[in-house]
Motif scaffolding. Structure first.
Motif, PDB file in Angstrom:
ATOM      1  N   ASP A   1      15.318  10.850  -5.743  1.00  0.00           N
ATOM      2  CA  ASP A   1      14.048  11.125  -6.403  1.00  0.00           C
ATOM      3  C   ASP A   1      13.126  11.852  -5.422  1.00  0.00           C
ATOM      4  OD1 ASP A   1      11.583  11.157  -7.616  1.00  0.00           O
ATOM      5  OD2 ASP A   1      11.670   9.078  -8.309  1.00  0.00           O
ATOM      6  N   PRO A   2      12.896  13.151  -5.600  1.00  0.00           N
ATOM      7  CA  PRO A   2      12.089  13.913  -4.638  1.00  0.00           C
ATOM      8  C   PRO A   2      10.615  13.527  -4.615  1.00  0.00           C
ATOM      9  CG  PRO A   2      12.638  15.267  -6.546  1.00  0.00           C
ATOM     10  CD  PRO A   2      13.423  13.995  -6.677  1.00  0.00           C
ATOM     11  N   SER A   3      10.171  12.736  -5.584  1.00  0.00           N
ATOM     12  CA  SER A   3       8.748  12.381  -5.617  1.00  0.00           C
ATOM     13  C   SER A   3       8.340  11.549  -4.403  1.00  0.00           C
ATOM     14  CB  SER A   3       8.411  11.618  -6.901  1.00  0.00           C
ATOM     15  OG  SER A   3       8.999  10.330  -6.902  1.00  0.00           O
ATOM     16  N   PHE A   4       9.277  10.758  -3.857  1.00  0.00           N
ATOM     17  CA  PHE A   4       8.937   9.930  -2.690  1.00  0.00           C
ATOM     18  C   PHE A   4       8.641  10.806  -1.474  1.00  0.00           C
ATOM     19  CE2 PHE A   4      11.461   6.952  -5.279  1.00  0.00           C
ATOM     20  CZ  PHE A   4      10.563   5.904  -5.354  1.00  0.00           C
ATOM     21  N   ARG A   5       9.500  11.802  -1.239  1.00  0.00           N
ATOM     22  CA  ARG A   5       9.253  12.683  -0.098  1.00  0.00           C
ATOM     23  C   ARG A   5       7.984  13.518  -0.310  1.00  0.00           C
ATOM     24  NH1 ARG A   5      11.668  14.086   4.337  1.00  0.00           N
ATOM     25  NH2 ARG A   5      13.443  12.760   3.784  1.00  0.00           N
ATOM     26  N   ALA A   6       7.757  13.950  -1.536  1.00  0.00           N
ATOM     27  CA  ALA A   6       6.544  14.721  -1.812  1.00  0.00           C
ATOM     28  C   ALA A   6       5.302  13.885  -1.533  1.00  0.00           C
ATOM     29  CB  ALA A   6       6.551  15.216  -3.256  1.00  0.00           C
ATOM     30  N   ALA A   7       5.329  12.613  -1.970  1.00  0.00           N
ATOM     31  CA  ALA A   7       4.179  11.736  -1.725  1.00  0.00           C
ATOM     32  C   ALA A   7       4.014  11.461  -0.239  1.00  0.00           C
ATOM     33  CB  ALA A   7       4.348  10.427  -2.495  1.00  0.00           C
ATOM     34  N   ALA A   8       5.133  11.262   0.477  1.00  0.00           N
ATOM     35  CA  ALA A   8       5.056  11.020   1.919  1.00  0.00           C
ATOM     36  C   ALA A   8       4.438  12.215   2.631  1.00  0.00           C
ATOM     37  CB  ALA A   8       6.442  10.725   2.480  1.00  0.00           C
ATOM     38  N   LYS A   9       4.816  13.424   2.215  1.00  0.00           N
ATOM     39  CA  LYS A   9       4.241  14.615   2.837  1.00  0.00           C
ATOM     40  C   LYS A   9       2.755  14.727   2.521  1.00  0.00           C
ATOM     41  CE  LYS A   9       8.447  17.414   3.138  1.00  0.00           C
ATOM     42  NZ  LYS A   9       9.134  18.652   2.709  1.00  0.00           N
ATOM     43  N   ALA A  10       2.355  14.354   1.304  1.00  0.00           N
ATOM     44  CA  ALA A  10       0.938  14.412   0.943  1.00  0.00           C
ATOM     45  C   ALA A  10       0.133  13.421   1.775  1.00  0.00           C
ATOM     46  CB  ALA A  10       0.769  14.125  -0.551  1.00  0.00           C
ATOM     47  N   VAL A  11       0.664  12.202   1.936  1.00  0.00           N
ATOM     48  CA  VAL A  11      -0.019  11.220   2.787  1.00  0.00           C
ATOM     49  C   VAL A  11      -0.065  11.723   4.223  1.00  0.00           C
ATOM     50  CG1 VAL A  11       0.068   8.877   3.712  1.00  0.00           C
ATOM     51  CG2 VAL A  11       0.574   9.274   1.301  1.00  0.00           C
ATOM     52  N   GLY A  12       1.028  12.327   4.687  1.00  0.00           N
ATOM     53  CA  GLY A  12       1.057  12.858   6.039  1.00  0.00           C
ATOM     54  C   GLY A  12      -0.014  13.904   6.272  1.00  0.00           C
ATOM     55  N   ARG A  13      -0.220  14.781   5.294  1.00  0.00           N
ATOM     56  CA  ARG A  13      -1.275  15.796   5.424  1.00  0.00           C
ATOM     57  C   ARG A  13      -2.646  15.130   5.517  1.00  0.00           C
ATOM     58  NH1 ARG A  13       2.089  18.556   1.703  1.00  0.00           N
ATOM     59  NH2 ARG A  13       0.869  17.775  -0.058  1.00  0.00           N
TER      60      ARG A  13
ATOM     61  N   ARG B   1       0.825  -1.210   0.000  1.00  0.00           N
ATOM     62  CA  ARG B   1       0.000   0.000   0.000  1.00  0.00           C
ATOM     63  C   ARG B   1       0.859   1.260   0.000  1.00  0.00           C
ATOM     64  NH1 ARG B   1      -5.624  -1.177   3.184  1.00  0.00           N
ATOM     65  NH2 ARG B   1      -5.824  -3.380   2.611  1.00  0.00           N
ATOM     66  N   VAL B   2       1.961   1.239   0.744  1.00  0.00           N
ATOM     67  CA  VAL B   2       2.843   2.401   0.736  1.00  0.00           C
ATOM     68  C   VAL B   2       3.475   2.574  -0.643  1.00  0.00           C
ATOM     69  CG1 VAL B   2       4.961   3.396   1.686  1.00  0.00           C
ATOM     70  CG2 VAL B   2       3.282   2.340   3.209  1.00  0.00           C
ATOM     71  N   GLY B   3       3.910   1.456  -1.258  1.00  0.00           N
ATOM     72  CA  GLY B   3       4.444   1.538  -2.607  1.00  0.00           C
ATOM     73  C   GLY B   3       3.421   2.063  -3.591  1.00  0.00           C
ATOM     74  N   TRP B   4       2.170   1.620  -3.437  1.00  0.00           N
ATOM     75  CA  TRP B   4       1.082   2.071  -4.319  1.00  0.00           C
ATOM     76  C   TRP B   4       0.845   3.568  -4.167  1.00  0.00           C
ATOM     77  CZ3 TRP B   4      -4.010   3.692  -2.956  1.00  0.00           C
ATOM     78  CH2 TRP B   4      -4.934   3.728  -4.013  1.00  0.00           C
ATOM     79  N   SER B   5       1.005   4.094  -2.939  1.00  0.00           N
ATOM     80  CA  SER B   5       0.778   5.514  -2.690  1.00  0.00           C
ATOM     81  C   SER B   5       1.903   6.389  -3.226  1.00  0.00           C
ATOM     82  CB  SER B   5       0.623   5.771  -1.188  1.00  0.00           C
ATOM     83  OG  SER B   5       1.882   5.730  -0.534  1.00  0.00           O
ATOM     84  N   GLY B   6       3.068   5.792  -3.525  1.00  0.00           N
ATOM     85  CA  GLY B   6       4.216   6.549  -3.995  1.00  0.00           C
ATOM     86  C   GLY B   6       5.092   7.097  -2.890  1.00  0.00           C
ATOM     87  N   ALA B   7       4.757   6.788  -1.623  1.00  0.00           N
ATOM     88  CA  ALA B   7       5.484   7.356  -0.490  1.00  0.00           C
ATOM     89  C   ALA B   7       6.661   6.507  -0.042  1.00  0.00           C
ATOM     90  CB  ALA B   7       4.534   7.559   0.687  1.00  0.00           C
ATOM     91  N   GLY B   8       6.957   5.445  -0.774  1.00  0.00           N
ATOM     92  CA  GLY B   8       8.067   4.593  -0.395  1.00  0.00           C
ATOM     93  C   GLY B   8       8.315   3.517  -1.418  1.00  0.00           C
ATOM     94  N   ILE B   9       9.291   2.668  -1.128  1.00  0.00           N
ATOM     95  CA  ILE B   9       9.681   1.579  -2.024  1.00  0.00           C
ATOM     96  C   ILE B   9       9.401   0.249  -1.334  1.00  0.00           C
ATOM     97  CG2 ILE B   9      11.626   0.444  -3.178  1.00  0.00           C
ATOM     98  CD1 ILE B   9      12.892   3.203  -3.509  1.00  0.00           C
ATOM     99  N   ASP B  10       8.625  -0.590  -1.990  1.00  0.00           N
ATOM    100  CA  ASP B  10       8.321  -1.931  -1.518  1.00  0.00           C
ATOM    101  C   ASP B  10       9.377  -2.877  -2.069  1.00  0.00           C
ATOM    102  OD1 ASP B  10       7.285  -4.406  -0.862  1.00  0.00           O
ATOM    103  OD2 ASP B  10       5.453  -4.195  -2.069  1.00  0.00           O
ATOM    104  N   LEU B  11      10.209  -3.438  -1.178  1.00  0.00           N
ATOM    105  CA  LEU B  11      11.261  -4.360  -1.613  1.00  0.00           C
ATOM    106  C   LEU B  11      10.715  -5.732  -1.979  1.00  0.00           C
ATOM    107  CD1 LEU B  11      14.066  -3.488   0.982  1.00  0.00           C
ATOM    108  CD2 LEU B  11      13.842  -2.684  -1.386  1.00  0.00           C
ATOM    109  N   ARG B  12       9.454  -5.993  -1.650  1.00  0.00           N
ATOM    110  CA  ARG B  12       8.769  -7.241  -2.004  1.00  0.00           C
ATOM    111  C   ARG B  12       9.434  -8.483  -1.404  1.00  0.00           C
ATOM    112  NH1 ARG B  12       4.992  -6.179  -6.111  1.00  0.00           N
ATOM    113  NH2 ARG B  12       5.263  -4.115  -7.050  1.00  0.00           N
ATOM    114  N   THR B  13      10.085  -8.299  -0.275  1.00  0.00           N
ATOM    115  CA  THR B  13      10.666  -9.420   0.461  1.00  0.00           C
ATOM    116  C   THR B  13      10.885  -8.969   1.897  1.00  0.00           C
ATOM    117  OG1 THR B  13      12.577 -10.898   0.682  1.00  0.00           O
ATOM    118  CG2 THR B  13      12.998  -8.714  -0.239  1.00  0.00           C
ATOM    119  N   GLY B  14      10.823  -9.923   2.811  1.00  0.00           N
ATOM    120  CA  GLY B  14      11.119  -9.618   4.202  1.00  0.00           C
ATOM    121  C   GLY B  14      12.565  -9.837   4.558  1.00  0.00           C
TER     122      GLY B  14
END
Length: 433
Positions: A388-400, A358-371
């Motif tokens: 890539d500044p898009s990750f931080r931008a997405a994280a801030k948007a989710v945070g808001r 879900r975090v990967g889908w939102s753009g706010a992070g990277i899903d490594l797809r393994t534990g």
């Protein structure tokens, strides 16, 4: 109101429910909490009285196999299924027995439970008080248009994707037949008939569902129930002491990177070791958590740029954090995103693959797809997320958006809007209670 709060004794479950309890008691409500003995003092400190598990098997969250030997040796999807069957479902008859004994002794005006507390759901059917449920993990409410929750699979696109999701729902019903059987057997032990809802929905109230998180961390549902409300984040444990080296965080000139495996499945070789190896030569201060209070060392040498503590004061650490590398615990993930921190997630078990997806889908992070990623995978993800500044931008948007959910105050406002019996009257148990 007289409120009975049911919480499974896991750190990640207790923290958000403790925040609700603290707010309820501050508003003058009489709160009792049903949970494991390990967390008695947490809820007493929040102003509640505590009823500990008696007929239900009280357990140590760091040694589950002692109480539930069926979990021994299970990893990944097998661990998820075993946990759901033995820890959540088959312990529920004892939970319901404890709760119904308390109801007969002193009824409550409202039952408030987190959604993995199946015993509370069973008790709710045999009492007359309204029931509210809190989703303290990613919302797993079944949908007619989404893939089964828990697999870490994003919704498909187009006709082929929709066909795949429909097929996955059929396969999931076959693979989880044992869980439906376990639920019906547990309900029979508790004096109830077969489940009127799918087992995936057993912990969700028909009156009010409070979902931690936000719409951007839940796939687009075409069929959300009208009594579902996203409330953002409900808080993390307060009062965690500062480690001796905390001043280095406060005065850090290099970016701070937080690495954590949460509080479950704490083999440091899964994530901590490869993450620390990946960051050893990076110009950063790495702040790592072992996940157990007082365990301030790891069982291997750590690089010079690493500091380790058992638990850390997230409320103070995360606003100073540049990137968080995590196994995907939901509470920690929401706390990081609330501070606009982008994530690298290695979700390998329980609900963690779902969180990572879900975090990967939102753009706010990277899903490594393994534990169990290796250092090379983590290093590549770290350099990508830093460049890539898009990750931080997405994280801030989710945070808001999480902040707009209203958190604890709005959650308790919604709880108080539920119609309850007249406080001057003593509700009587339903037939058979």
């Amino acid at each position: 109101m007289r409120v009975l709060v049911a919480v499974l004794p896991f750190a990640g479950h207790v923290a958000p429910m403790q925040a609700l309890v603290r707010e309820l008691t501050a508003r003058g409500h009489d709160v009792r909490v049903y949970t494991g003995s390990a967390y008695r003092s947490r809820f007493e400190d929040a102003g509640a009285s505590v009823l500990v598990w008696r007929m239900a098997p009280d357990f140590d969250e760091h040694a589950l196999e002692r109480t539930f030997p069926q979990l021994r040796g299970k990893k990944g999807p097998r661990q998820l299924l075993a946990n759901v069957e033995h820890l959540f479902i088959r312990s529920a008859a004892g939970q319901a027995q404890d709760l119904l004994a308390e109801w007969r002794s002193e009824p409550w005006d409202m039952l408030l439970s987190e959604t993995t507390s199946v015993g509370a759901a069973l008790a709710a059917e045999r009492t007359t008080a309204p029931w509210v449920s809190v989703a303290i993990t990613p919302l797993s409410l079944p949908s007619t248009a989404l893939p089964p929750s828990g697999l870490g699979i994003r919704p498909g696109r187009g006709p082929v994707g929709r066909f795949r999701d429909r097929a996955l729902r059929v396969v999931s019903r076959a693979l989880t037949r044992r869980l439906r059987t376990a639920l019906d057997e547990t309900r029979a032990t508790a004096g109830l008939g077969p489940s009127p809802v799918p087992f995936e929905a057993a912990g969700f109230s028909p009156t009010l569902i409070l979902a931690t998180g936000s719409r951007s961390l839940d796939y687009r549902r075409p069929d959300p129930p009208p009594h579902l409300h996203y409330v953002g984040t409900l808080g993390v444990f307060a009062g965690t002491p500062h480690p001796q080296w905390w001043a280095e965080v406060e005065h850090a000139t290099a970016p701070v990177v937080h690495v954590t495996q949460g509080t479950q499945n704490l083999n440091p070789d899964d994530l901590l070791r490869p993450a620390l190896e990946a960051l050893a030569d990076e110009p950063v201060l790495v702040v790592a958590s072992s996940g157990v209070a007082g365990h301030d060392r790891l069982p291997f040498p750590v690089p010079e740029n690493v500091r380790v503590a058992g638990l850390l004061p997230h409320a103070e650490l995360l606003p100073r954090t540049s990137v968080m590398i995590t196994n995907g615990g939901w509470g920690g993930t929401l706390a990081a995103l609330s501070s606009g921190v982008p994530l690298i997630l290695a979700g390998g078990d329980l609900d963690k693959p779902e969180v990572a997806a879900r975090v990967g889908w939102s753009g706010a992070g990277i899903d490594l797809r393994t534990g169990t990623p290796d250092a090379r995978q983590i290093s590549a993800a770290f350099r990508r997320i830093r460049s890539d500044p898009s990750f931080r931008a997405a994280a801030k948007a989710v945070g808001r958006e999480l902040g707009e959910g209203g958190g604890v105050p709005r959650a308790v406002d919604l709880i108080e809007q539920v119609e309850t019996p007249d406080p001057g009257e003593s509700p009587s148990a339903a037939s058979g209670a």
